[in-house]
Motif scaffolding. Structure first.
Motif, PDB file in Angstrom:
ATOM      1  N   GLU A 270       5.270  -6.630   2.424  1.00 27.43           N
ATOM      2  CA  GLU A 270       5.610  -5.514   3.302  1.00 27.43           C
ATOM      3  C   GLU A 270       4.553  -5.373   4.390  1.00 27.43           C
ATOM      4  OE1 GLU A 270       7.874  -2.827  -0.116  1.00 27.43           O
ATOM      5  OE2 GLU A 270       6.246  -1.957   1.054  1.00 27.43           O
TER       6      GLU A 270
ATOM      7  N   LEU B 297       3.411  -1.923  -2.883  1.00 32.01           N
ATOM      8  CA  LEU B 297       4.623  -1.891  -2.059  1.00 32.01           C
ATOM      9  C   LEU B 297       5.269  -0.506  -2.072  1.00 32.01           C
ATOM     10  CD1 LEU B 297       7.460  -2.005  -3.940  1.00 32.01           C
ATOM     11  CD2 LEU B 297       6.601  -4.293  -4.383  1.00 32.01           C
TER      12      LEU B 297
ATOM     13  N   THR C 172       8.699   0.055  -0.513  1.00 28.79           N
ATOM     14  CA  THR C 172      10.163   0.048  -0.461  1.00 28.79           C
ATOM     15  C   THR C 172      10.687   0.668  -1.749  1.00 28.79           C
ATOM     16  OG1 THR C 172      10.285  -1.895   0.958  1.00 28.79           O
ATOM     17  CG2 THR C 172      12.209  -1.411  -0.390  1.00 28.79           C
TER      18      THR C 172
ATOM     19  N   GLY D 286      13.313   1.025   3.007  1.00 25.98           N
ATOM     20  CA  GLY D 286      12.000   0.422   3.202  1.00 25.98           C
ATOM     21  C   GLY D 286      12.066  -0.780   4.116  1.00 25.98           C
TER      22      GLY D 286
ATOM     23  N   LYS E 233      10.550  -5.063   4.633  1.00 26.41           N
ATOM     24  CA  LYS E 233       9.841  -6.261   4.182  1.00 26.41           C
ATOM     25  C   LYS E 233       9.462  -7.092   5.407  1.00 26.41           C
ATOM     26  CE  LYS E 233      10.338  -5.368  -0.205  1.00 26.41           C
ATOM     27  NZ  LYS E 233       9.193  -5.190  -1.141  1.00 26.41           N
TER      28      LYS E 233
ATOM     29  N   GLU F 204      11.359  -9.890   9.706  1.00 25.98           N
ATOM     30  CA  GLU F 204      11.292  -8.535   9.163  1.00 25.98           C
ATOM     31  C   GLU F 204      12.679  -8.185   8.646  1.00 25.98           C
ATOM     32  OE1 GLU F 204       8.274  -6.126  12.009  1.00 25.98           O
ATOM     33  OE2 GLU F 204      10.081  -6.893  12.982  1.00 25.98           O
TER      34      GLU F 204
END
Length: 374
Positions: A127, A137, A139, A152, A154, A211
């Protein structure tokens, strides 16, 4: 092939088949789109002929046999330039995860799609604020009846723009749950509403990384991999595969590039064997280490923090090879707009991707050498 699956005989038969079935990439297009199309073409041919199914369990569409057969296939395919190590490596990283953690029915349905080139998957771990520190993380997945709602982002998600599905790590536990125990994995369809994929342009000018944004994405509960809180264990089981069998394939690719370098410098008459010695020694040391890892895997041993040694050696060998290219082919990196330049720039990330060199050395020091945290 018939049992027993002896690796040398298997390799001989595979080589004969490859000699008779030309899977060479079409010339003239070295784009990422072309690499992806070639990847799917190669997988389909190998799967239809059975080669891609050896080393995988019959319960997931495989033909059985020892796991080392997969390393043989990967080495031959990548070493011959039929496929690139990047997209091919996702097979070795994500397929064992599906087999070990997905519902058996889901694994049986999905794994053949990946191995046959019908689909491409990606890995949603890193992330923007938690790369090497995976436990932090953010998310989040919140349960809503028979589904989970994911929000969220990544980053550094390889080949996400081509992927049909994603093995995704999320946070499901509250603040009272320890970081590692609050992580849960899901198998997410990337055409689900609320998912946005944005390729990232890197300094080597290839949009390999992306992304991926998740905005109120609904994931069915039966797409959870394992149980709530199993995500950290899944990640720790996955990472050794990322640093073992798929490294064997990348080593084959690096050796092929080393051979290409030898051909070019001898044609120019500008280098002696001693000028190539450091790169050869680094590659050979890496190959010896990786060979031992493949045999531990073949013997049924569980891989763990010891694969951090493989990662450190890979990063060092890759950068040494391309440093040698820069030294022996003047202008090939700085002035030419060719493969050597692209690969040299990509090699700078070797000490970052898959876990930074600093993190790997800390793992070696603390978990293998018991040197403590100081």
């Amino acid at each position: 092939m018939t049992e027993p699956f002896e690796p040398a005989a298997f390799r001989t038969a595979l080589r004969a088949w490859l000699d008779e079935n030309d899977l060479t990439p079409p010339p003239g297009d070295d784009s990422l789109d072309a690499h992806q199309a070639q990847h799917l073409r190669a997988l389909k041919a190998l799967y239809d002929a059975g080669w891609m199914r050896y080393g995988w369990p019959e319960s997931a569409g495989g033909l059985g046999g020892p796991e080392i057969l997969r390393a043989v296939v990967g080495e031959e395919i990548v070493g011959r330039g039929i496929d690139h190590p990047g997209p091919y490596s996702m097979l070795e990283v994500l397929t064992p995860t599906m087999i070990d953690y997905a519902r058996p029915e889901l694994a049986a349905e999905m794994v053949p799609r990946l191995l046959s080139g019908q689909e491409t998957w990606c890995q949603g771990f890193s992330e923007p604020g938690s790369g090497s520190d995976l436990a932090s993380l953010t998310t989040r997945a919140v349960q809503d009846g028979d589904r989970w709602i994911v929000n969220g982002a990544k980053v550094w998600t390889s080949f996400a723009q081509y992927a049909n599905r994603c093995v995704l790590l999320t946070r499901t536990g509250g603040p009272e749950v320890a970081n590692h125990e609050a992580i849960t994995a899901f198998f997410v369809d990337l055409d689900t509403p609320g998912i946005t994929v944005r390729p990232l342009r890197t300094m080597h000018d290839v949009d390999e990384f992306c992304e991926v944004y998740f905005d109120d994405v609904a994931v069915p509960a039966d797409r959870m991999l394992g149980e709530p809180g199993d995500g950290w264990r899944l990640a720790m089981d996955l990472l050794p595969y990322e640093r073992s069998t798929c490294f064997w394939q990348r080593i084959a690719y690096l050796y092929s590039r080393f051979d290409a370098l030898i051909g070019e410098v001898r044609g120019l008459g500008t280098a002696s064997d001693s000028d190539l010695g450091e790169a050869y020694l680094a590659l050979h040391t890496l190959r010896c280490r990786s060979r031992a890892t493949q045999h531990r895997l073949a013997d049924g041993q569980k891989l763990g923090p010891d694969t951090s040694i493989d990662k450190v050696l890979l990063a060092g060998a890759e950068q040494t090879l391309y440093d040698t290219v820069r030294d022996l082919l003047p202008g090939a990196v700085e002035l030419d707009d060719g493969a050597w330049r692209t690969e040299y720039l990509y090699s700078r990330a070797a000490t970052i991707y898959g876990g930074t060199a600093e993190v790997q050395r800390n793992i070696i020091a603390r978990r293998l050498l018991d040197l403590g945290k100081e």
